[in-house]
Design a protein around this motif. Structure first.
Motif, mmCIF file in Angstrom:
data_model
loop_
_atom_site.group_PDB
_atom_site.id
_atom_site.type_symbol
_atom_site.label_atom_id
_atom_site.label_comp_id
_atom_site.label_asym_id
_atom_site.label_seq_id
_atom_site.Cartn_x
_atom_site.Cartn_y
_atom_site.Cartn_z
ATOM 1 N N VAL A 36 74.528 18.101 90.348
ATOM 2 C CA VAL A 36 75.261 19.333 90.613
ATOM 3 C C VAL A 36 74.293 20.493 90.820
ATOM 4 C CG1 VAL A 36 76.835 21.017 89.589
ATOM 5 C CG2 VAL A 36 77.349 18.580 89.433
ATOM 6 N N ALA A 37 73.236 20.546 90.024
ATOM 7 C CA ALA A 37 72.250 21.612 90.176
ATOM 8 C C ALA A 37 71.596 21.571 91.555
ATOM 9 C CB ALA A 37 71.190 21.510 89.077
ATOM 10 N N GLU A 38 71.364 20.371 92.080
ATOM 11 C CA GLU A 38 70.769 20.218 93.415
ATOM 12 C C GLU A 38 71.694 20.794 94.489
ATOM 13 O OE1 GLU A 38 67.950 18.914 96.291
ATOM 14 O OE2 GLU A 38 67.805 19.070 94.104
ATOM 15 N N ILE A 39 72.999 20.522 94.374
ATOM 16 C CA ILE A 39 73.972 21.061 95.328
ATOM 17 C C ILE A 39 73.996 22.585 95.252
ATOM 18 C CG2 ILE A 39 76.424 21.155 95.929
ATOM 19 C CD1 ILE A 39 76.687 18.293 94.926
ATOM 20 N N LEU A 40 73.936 23.129 94.041
ATOM 21 C CA LEU A 40 73.971 24.583 93.872
ATOM 22 C C LEU A 40 72.719 25.232 94.446
ATOM 23 C CD1 LEU A 40 75.385 24.793 90.226
ATOM 24 C CD2 LEU A 40 76.615 25.167 92.376
ATOM 25 N N ARG A 41 71.570 24.585 94.293
ATOM 26 C CA ARG A 41 70.334 25.141 94.847
ATOM 27 C C ARG A 41 70.386 25.176 96.375
ATOM 28 N NH1 ARG A 41 68.155 22.305 90.572
ATOM 29 N NH2 ARG A 41 67.852 20.450 91.864
ATOM 30 N N ASP A 42 70.930 24.110 96.989
ATOM 31 C CA ASP A 42 71.061 24.088 98.442
ATOM 32 C C ASP A 42 72.010 25.188 98.914
ATOM 33 O OD1 ASP A 42 69.339 21.969 98.590
ATOM 34 O OD2 ASP A 42 70.895 20.431 98.760
ATOM 35 N N ALA A 43 73.093 25.393 98.167
ATOM 36 C CA ALA A 43 74.059 26.435 98.538
ATOM 37 C C ALA A 43 73.429 27.823 98.448
ATOM 38 C CB ALA A 43 75.293 26.355 97.635
ATOM 39 N N LEU A 44 72.572 28.039 97.451
ATOM 40 C CA LEU A 44 71.871 29.321 97.340
ATOM 41 C C LEU A 44 70.932 29.522 98.520
ATOM 42 C CD1 LEU A 44 71.043 31.863 95.725
ATOM 43 C CD2 LEU A 44 69.353 30.439 94.542
ATOM 44 N N ALA A 45 70.195 28.472 98.892
ATOM 45 C CA ALA A 45 69.248 28.573 100.007
ATOM 46 C C ALA A 45 69.965 28.826 101.330
ATOM 47 C CB ALA A 45 68.413 27.294 100.099
ATOM 48 N N GLU A 46 71.194 28.320 101.479
ATOM 49 C CA GLU A 46 71.959 28.498 102.712
ATOM 50 C C GLU A 46 72.732 29.802 102.732
ATOM 51 O OE1 GLU A 46 74.397 25.065 102.674
ATOM 52 O OE2 GLU A 46 72.767 23.660 103.139
ATOM 53 N N VAL A 67 82.349 15.095 83.062
ATOM 54 C CA VAL A 67 82.293 15.112 84.524
ATOM 55 C C VAL A 67 83.326 16.080 85.080
ATOM 56 C CG1 VAL A 67 82.629 13.695 86.591
ATOM 57 C CG2 VAL A 67 81.418 12.751 84.610
ATOM 58 N N GLY A 68 84.467 16.190 84.402
ATOM 59 C CA GLY A 68 85.512 17.098 84.854
ATOM 60 C C GLY A 68 85.094 18.560 84.819
ATOM 61 N N GLU A 69 84.177 18.926 83.924
ATOM 62 C CA GLU A 69 83.696 20.301 83.875
ATOM 63 C C GLU A 69 82.693 20.594 84.986
ATOM 64 O OE1 GLU A 69 82.190 21.201 79.991
ATOM 65 O OE2 GLU A 69 83.879 20.268 78.986
ATOM 66 N N LEU A 70 82.060 19.554 85.520
ATOM 67 C CA LEU A 70 81.069 19.744 86.582
ATOM 68 C C LEU A 70 81.720 19.879 87.957
ATOM 69 C CD1 LEU A 70 78.388 17.114 85.495
ATOM 70 C CD2 LEU A 70 78.131 19.601 85.444
ATOM 71 N N GLU A 71 82.783 19.141 88.189
ATOM 72 C CA GLU A 71 83.368 19.069 89.529
ATOM 73 C C GLU A 71 83.794 20.436 90.083
ATOM 74 O OE1 GLU A 71 86.056 18.512 92.783
ATOM 75 O OE2 GLU A 71 86.604 19.355 90.837
ATOM 76 N N PRO A 72 84.451 21.325 89.302
ATOM 77 C CA PRO A 72 84.856 22.621 89.862
ATOM 78 C C PRO A 72 83.692 23.502 90.295
ATOM 79 C CG PRO A 72 86.047 22.144 87.827
ATOM 80 C CD PRO A 72 84.958 21.136 87.927
ATOM 81 N N LEU A 73 82.496 23.250 89.781
ATOM 82 C CA LEU A 73 81.344 24.095 90.101
ATOM 83 C C LEU A 73 80.885 23.903 91.538
ATOM 84 C CD1 LEU A 73 79.271 23.576 86.820
ATOM 85 C CD2 LEU A 73 80.832 25.443 87.374
ATOM 86 N N VAL A 74 81.217 22.763 92.161
ATOM 87 C CA VAL A 74 80.781 22.482 93.533
ATOM 88 C C VAL A 74 81.957 22.158 94.455
ATOM 89 C CG1 VAL A 74 78.493 21.698 92.844
ATOM 90 C CG2 VAL A 74 80.360 20.061 92.878
ATOM 91 N N ARG A 75 83.169 22.355 93.972
ATOM 92 C CA ARG A 75 84.356 21.968 94.745
ATOM 93 C C ARG A 75 84.454 22.741 96.053
ATOM 94 N NH1 ARG A 75 89.389 22.819 91.279
ATOM 95 N NH2 ARG A 75 88.606 20.929 90.234
ATOM 96 N N ASP A 76 83.991 23.995 96.077
ATOM 97 C CA ASP A 76 84.117 24.834 97.269
ATOM 98 C C ASP A 76 82.871 24.821 98.145
ATOM 99 O OD1 ASP A 76 82.542 26.110 95.417
ATOM 100 O OD2 ASP A 76 83.424 28.098 95.691
ATOM 101 N N LEU A 77 81.969 23.846 97.929
ATOM 102 C CA LEU A 77 80.727 23.784 98.698
ATOM 103 C C LEU A 77 80.735 22.579 99.632
ATOM 104 C CD1 LEU A 77 78.210 24.658 95.842
ATOM 105 C CD2 LEU A 77 79.182 26.187 97.566
ATOM 106 N N PRO A 78 80.207 22.730 100.867
ATOM 107 C CA PRO A 78 80.227 21.628 101.845
ATOM 108 C C PRO A 78 79.508 20.379 101.359
ATOM 109 C CG PRO A 78 79.662 23.702 102.907
ATOM 110 C CD PRO A 78 79.648 23.963 101.425
#
Length: 234
Positions: A36-46, A67-78
């Motif tokens: 999840v952190a990797e997805i968030l870092r890519d979203a910040l860079a983009e 796992v359920g607490e992690l999913e909403p953190l990236v739900r709105d990211l491509p």
């Protein structure tokens, strides 16, 4: 079996089927949080997330228990939708593959003494530091980073942990001081691909310090590669 026994068995209520265990209730692993952190870092860079949004979600990711607490953190990211749908494997990055077990986890323990990690060493995805009436020193200024993010989790009880990082990496903190202190000079690198060091944990009647060392710039990038534009520091 006689007729009366058969009638008694038919009259007994059937046992309810066991309730299926939802995937969202599964305990999150370190690998899940790192993904999840990797997805968030890519979203910040983009430019999809602001620095404030990224910081809030990173904190929530490393605090998540399921796992359920992690999913909403990236739900709105491509990137999250791309991972959910089948497709060709992404091109390999210069960073090492994510570990599947305890690979890349290191520990330093100082009890009525000291423990030091410095010089040329390979940084894993996580370093655990425990200082009790002692001190731990972690020096990353000459280290080789295998992956983009590394977490230093420290517990300082009547002791201290001192962390030094190169001045061109991102330094973040999610730690807590209880009758103690977390002195972390947070910094966001201008390079979105620069390694990220996250300092977390608890200082109980102790102290944790993390600072960038002036004049020390990251030499090794990814799998022992030279950082773009870097020749090393004194």
């Amino acid at each position: 079996m006689d007729e009366s026994s058969l009638q008694k068995r038919e009259q007994q209520p059937s046992q309810p089927a066991p309730r299926p265990f939802a995937e969202a209730d599964l305990k999150a692993s370190d690998a899940d949080r790192d993904r999840v952190a990797e997805i968030l870092r890519d979203a910040l860079a983009e430019g999809r997330l602001t620095h404030e949004e990224h910081s809030e979600r990173i904190d929530a990711a490393y605090s998540a228990r399921t796992v359920g607490e992690l999913e909403p953190l990236v739900r709105d990211l491509p990137a999250h939708r791309q991972q959910a749908a089948p497709g060709p494997a992404p091109a390999p990055r210069p960073w090492a593959a994510e570990p599947t077990s305890d690979e890349g986890v290191q520990s330093l323990v100082a009890v009525f003494g000291g423990a030091t990690r410095k010089g040329r060493w390979r940084v894993g995805r996580r370093t655990n530091a425990f200082a009790c009436f002692g001190g731990v020193e972690i020096d990353l200024t000459e280290a080789v980073f295998d992956r983009r993010e590394t977490v230093i989790h420290t517990l300082a009880v009547f002791g201290g942990t001192d962390i030094k990082v190169p001045e061109n990496v991102t330094l973040r903190c999610t730690g807590t001081g209880i009758f103690g202190g977390f002195d972390v000079e947070t910094h966001e690198s201008a390079d979105p691909d620069a390694p990220v060091v996250v300092v977390t944990g608890v200082a109980l009647f102790g102290g944790v310090s993390a600072k960038r060392k002036k004049g020390k710039r990251l030499k090794a990038w990814g799998r022992g590669e030279t950082a773009p534009g870097e020749t090393g520091g004194a």
